[in-house]
Motif scaffolding. Structure first.
Motif, PDB file in Angstrom:
ATOM      1  N   ARG A 170      -5.200   9.198  -5.577  1.00 40.77           N
ATOM      2  CA  ARG A 170      -4.522  10.061  -4.598  1.00 40.77           C
ATOM      3  C   ARG A 170      -3.019   9.913  -4.826  1.00 40.77           C
ATOM      4  NH1 ARG A 170      -5.949   7.569   0.057  1.00 40.77           N
ATOM      5  NH2 ARG A 170      -3.874   6.725   0.332  1.00 40.77           N
ATOM      6  N   TRP A 171      -2.393  10.972  -5.306  1.00 40.47           N
ATOM      7  CA  TRP A 171      -0.970  10.942  -5.651  1.00 40.47           C
ATOM      8  C   TRP A 171      -0.104  11.261  -4.424  1.00 40.47           C
ATOM      9  CZ3 TRP A 171      -1.185   8.832 -10.189  1.00 40.47           C
ATOM     10  CH2 TRP A 171      -2.156   9.186 -11.100  1.00 40.47           C
ATOM     11  N   ASP A 172      -0.440  10.737  -3.272  1.00 41.50           N
ATOM     12  CA  ASP A 172       0.207  11.165  -2.025  1.00 41.50           C
ATOM     13  C   ASP A 172       1.655  10.707  -1.868  1.00 41.50           C
ATOM     14  OD1 ASP A 172      -1.219   8.741   0.308  1.00 41.50           O
ATOM     15  OD2 ASP A 172      -0.478   8.483  -1.707  1.00 41.50           O
ATOM     16  N   LYS A 173       2.127   9.801  -2.676  1.00 37.58           N
ATOM     17  CA  LYS A 173       3.506   9.330  -2.531  1.00 37.58           C
ATOM     18  C   LYS A 173       4.520  10.336  -3.088  1.00 37.58           C
ATOM     19  CE  LYS A 173       2.701   4.901  -1.375  1.00 37.58           C
ATOM     20  NZ  LYS A 173       1.989   4.793  -0.151  1.00 37.58           N
ATOM     21  N   PHE A 174       4.107  11.170  -4.056  1.00 41.61           N
ATOM     22  CA  PHE A 174       5.076  12.051  -4.705  1.00 41.61           C
ATOM     23  C   PHE A 174       4.514  13.416  -5.055  1.00 41.61           C
ATOM     24  CE2 PHE A 174       2.987   9.468  -7.848  1.00 41.61           C
ATOM     25  CZ  PHE A 174       2.630  10.361  -8.836  1.00 41.61           C
ATOM     26  N   SER A 175       3.233  13.668  -4.781  1.00 44.63           N
ATOM     27  CA  SER A 175       2.641  14.944  -5.140  1.00 44.63           C
ATOM     28  C   SER A 175       1.451  15.222  -4.230  1.00 44.63           C
ATOM     29  CB  SER A 175       2.172  14.887  -6.599  1.00 44.63           C
ATOM     30  OG  SER A 175       1.467  16.062  -6.933  1.00 44.63           O
ATOM     31  N   ASN A 176       1.202  16.481  -3.938  1.00 44.71           N
ATOM     32  CA  ASN A 176       0.047  16.861  -3.131  1.00 44.71           C
ATOM     33  C   ASN A 176      -1.105  17.195  -4.078  1.00 44.71           C
ATOM     34  OD1 ASN A 176      -1.659  17.576  -1.128  1.00 44.71           O
ATOM     35  ND2 ASN A 176      -0.537  19.383  -0.472  1.00 44.71           N
ATOM     36  N   ALA A 177      -1.586  16.167  -4.782  1.00 44.64           N
ATOM     37  CA  ALA A 177      -2.636  16.350  -5.769  1.00 44.64           C
ATOM     38  C   ALA A 177      -3.543  15.125  -5.793  1.00 44.64           C
ATOM     39  CB  ALA A 177      -2.026  16.583  -7.150  1.00 44.64           C
ATOM     40  N   THR A 178      -4.744  15.315  -6.318  1.00 48.51           N
ATOM     41  CA  THR A 178      -5.724  14.245  -6.496  1.00 48.51           C
ATOM     42  C   THR A 178      -6.332  14.415  -7.876  1.00 48.51           C
ATOM     43  OG1 THR A 178      -6.257  14.275  -4.141  1.00 48.51           O
ATOM     44  CG2 THR A 178      -7.862  13.244  -5.587  1.00 48.51           C
TER      45      THR A 178
END
Length: 113
Positions: free
Chosen positions: A67-75
């Motif tokens: 979960r790339w939630d720190k810098f991108s809205n992607a998984t």
């Protein structure tokens, strides 16, 4: 036998650290990518996964998500297998799918890489 736990580096110089694999095959860890959608410096992102227990003499398959939630809205979802060569070197081979958030159903076609 191949052990998933530990520190791994890929050909893009990204790092992945997997904590101990539990008896049921579940594991977690951190992924630090050197390749980002937005550019700039990446931060460690959480990963969770599971390893299929290998049959005798077989190499384990596994899957995990980041979960790339720190810098991108992607998984990203990874699936792969662990091998050991005749010299004892462990290698992970994986395929991945990255899902990026889009603003509408019409843009869905460009959301998965």
């Amino acid at each position: 036998q191949c052990q998933l736990s530990g520190l791994w580096r890929n050909e893009q110089d990204s790092l992945m650290e997997i904590s101990a694999v539990r008896d049921d095959g579940d594991f977690q860890g951190k992924y630090l990518t050197r390749v980002t959608l937005a550019g700039g410096c990446a931060r460690a992102s959480p990963l969770k996964g599971a390893q299929q227990q290998p049959s005798e003499g077989g190499w384990p398959t596994f899957a995990f998500t980041v979960r790339w939630d720190k810098f991108s809205n992607a998984t990203t979802a990874f699936a792969g297998q662990c091998f050991v060569d005749t010299g004892g070197k462990e290698t992970l081979t994986t395929m991945w799918l990255l899902r990026e958030a889009v603003g509408s159903l019409e843009e869905d076609w460009k959301a998965t890489r």
